[in-house]
Write a protein that holds these residues in place. Structure first.
Motif, PDB file in Angstrom:
ATOM      1  N   VAL A 111       0.747  -1.317   0.285  1.00  0.00           N
ATOM      2  CA  VAL A 111      -0.220  -0.011  -0.065  1.00  0.00           C
ATOM      3  C   VAL A 111       0.805   1.384   0.000  1.00  0.00           C
ATOM      4  O   VAL A 111       0.690   2.126  -0.557  1.00  0.00           O
ATOM      5  CB  VAL A 111      -0.704  -0.118   1.547  1.00  0.00           C
ATOM      6  N   LEU A 112       1.921   1.816   0.586  1.00  0.00           N
ATOM      7  CA  LEU A 112       2.924   2.510   0.828  1.00  0.00           C
ATOM      8  C   LEU A 112       3.725   2.761  -0.610  1.00  0.00           C
ATOM      9  O   LEU A 112       3.405   3.911  -0.521  1.00  0.00           O
ATOM     10  CB  LEU A 112       3.729   1.312   1.798  1.00  0.00           C
ATOM     11  N   ALA A 113       3.763   1.945  -1.096  1.00  0.00           N
ATOM     12  CA  ALA A 113       4.681   1.513  -2.012  1.00  0.00           C
ATOM     13  C   ALA A 113       3.630   2.438  -3.624  1.00  0.00           C
ATOM     14  O   ALA A 113       4.881   3.207  -4.250  1.00  0.00           O
ATOM     15  CB  ALA A 113       5.197   0.108  -2.652  1.00  0.00           C
ATOM     16  N   ARG A 114       2.925   2.227  -3.242  1.00  0.00           N
ATOM     17  CA  ARG A 114       1.692   3.093  -4.489  1.00  0.00           C
ATOM     18  C   ARG A 114       2.363   4.754  -4.827  1.00  0.00           C
ATOM     19  O   ARG A 114       2.221   4.872  -5.935  1.00  0.00           O
ATOM     20  CB  ARG A 114       0.380   2.466  -4.587  1.00  0.00           C
ATOM     21  N   GLY A 115       2.594   4.875  -3.891  1.00  0.00           N
ATOM     22  CA  GLY A 115       3.041   6.058  -3.929  1.00  0.00           C
ATOM     23  C   GLY A 115       4.431   6.298  -3.879  1.00  0.00           C
ATOM     24  O   GLY A 115       5.057   8.110  -3.808  1.00  0.00           O
TER      25      GLY A 115
END
Ligand SMILES: [Zn+2]
Length: 295
Positions: A111-115
């Motif tokens: 989830v963090l890596a999406r942005g």
């Protein structure tokens, strides 16, 4: 228990001569969990990782950070400091990063890596040096260093999961809700329980009543509502943070005068980057006079 305010700005950093005294970095609060706050103590908990996180190294005497970082949500002003903090991005850092993912089935780091991955940013979270764990924030309580109890609960904001926190350690308590679409009538339930009776409430102070339409469109609070709610929830004192990026030093000075106390007389403070706030149990005389006033 002490708070060191590293970033008090909301939405986007605010550089320039009109923002020097209150500071321009986005949300980040370092927490010293030791009961006595001795000078040798180090921060072991960080609320949010806005651009203010870059200042963490000054508190660590050149050492690496070892501890927890908890994110209220994943908007840019709460995560952009992660790859720009030498104290956490080094081979000997040890970081447990806790982030709310709501009901998203992906792992926290996904989830963090999406942005936080190409093409948005040159590296992904696994490119941070040191030892990192990525954990989901779930509603409920976890135990941190020194026996500190950290409780999270979902908070209304806008665009993705957001949580607020209550921290209890050594008989002191604080609540941290930097981005909160506040319904001042919302006293019961899990959000009210986060805040009930805390010694210090660090809260979203982004908008005034004149800006109420913008506040609700962007998922933020109106200061006057915050102060009424703080009285209803019986907090010790209020620290207003997450200042709008356009809010100049002169305007925040006027807020300090206009909002010096809640309606029932609780102290209110305008958060300033770089300052230290001691979390003390409320002065018994203050509590007595507030309870006589029926609040
Ligand atoms: Zn924010």
């Amino acid at each position: 228990v002490r708070l060191h305010l590293l970033g008090v700005r909301g939405s986007t950093p605010a550089p320039g001569p009109n923002f020097v005294r209150y500071g321009g970095n986005t949300s980040c609060v370092a927490v010293y969990l030791d009961a006595d706050g001795g000078p040798s103590a180090l921060p072991e908990l960080i609320f949010d990782a806005g651009t203010g996180l870059a200042g963490l190294g000054r508190l660590l005497g050149g050492g690496a950070y070892t501890g927890d970082i908890v994110l209220s949500h994943l908007h840019w002003d709460h995560v952009q400091g992660l790859p720009f903090c030498p104290a956490v991005d080094r081979d000997d850092s040890v970081v447990r990063l806790h982030l709310p993912v709501g009901d998203d089935p992906a792992s926290p780091v996904e989830v963090l890596a999406r942005g936080f991955s190409p093409p948005h940013f040159p590296i992904d979270p696994h490119g941070l040096r040191g030892s990192w764990e990525f954990r989901a924030v779930r509603p409920g309580t976890i135990t941190l260093a020194g026996g500190a109890a950290l409780t999270a609960a979902p908070v209304p904001h806008k665009g993705g999961a957001a949580v607020g926190f209550r921290l209890e350690v050594a008989g002191r308590s604080l609540a941290y809700l930097p981005d909160h679409l506040l319904d001042p009538n919302h006293l019961a339930g899990s959000v009210g329980a986060l805040v009930a009776g805390v010694d210090v409430l660090v809260h979203d102070g982004q908008y005034t009543p004149d800006e109420a339409a913008v506040a609700s469109a962007y998922g933020h609070a109106v200061i006057d509502d915050v102060l009424a709610w703080a009285d209803a929830c019986g907090v010790g004192r209020v620290v207003l943070t997450h200042h709008a990026p356009s809010r100049s030093d002169a305007q925040l000075d006027s807020f300090a005068a206009r909002y010096a106390r809640t309606g029932a007389g609780r102290p209110v403070h305008i958060a300033t980057e770089g300052e230290v706030i001691e979390v003390r149990a409320a002065d018994p005389a203050t509590v007595a006079s507030l309870s006589r006033s029926g609040r």
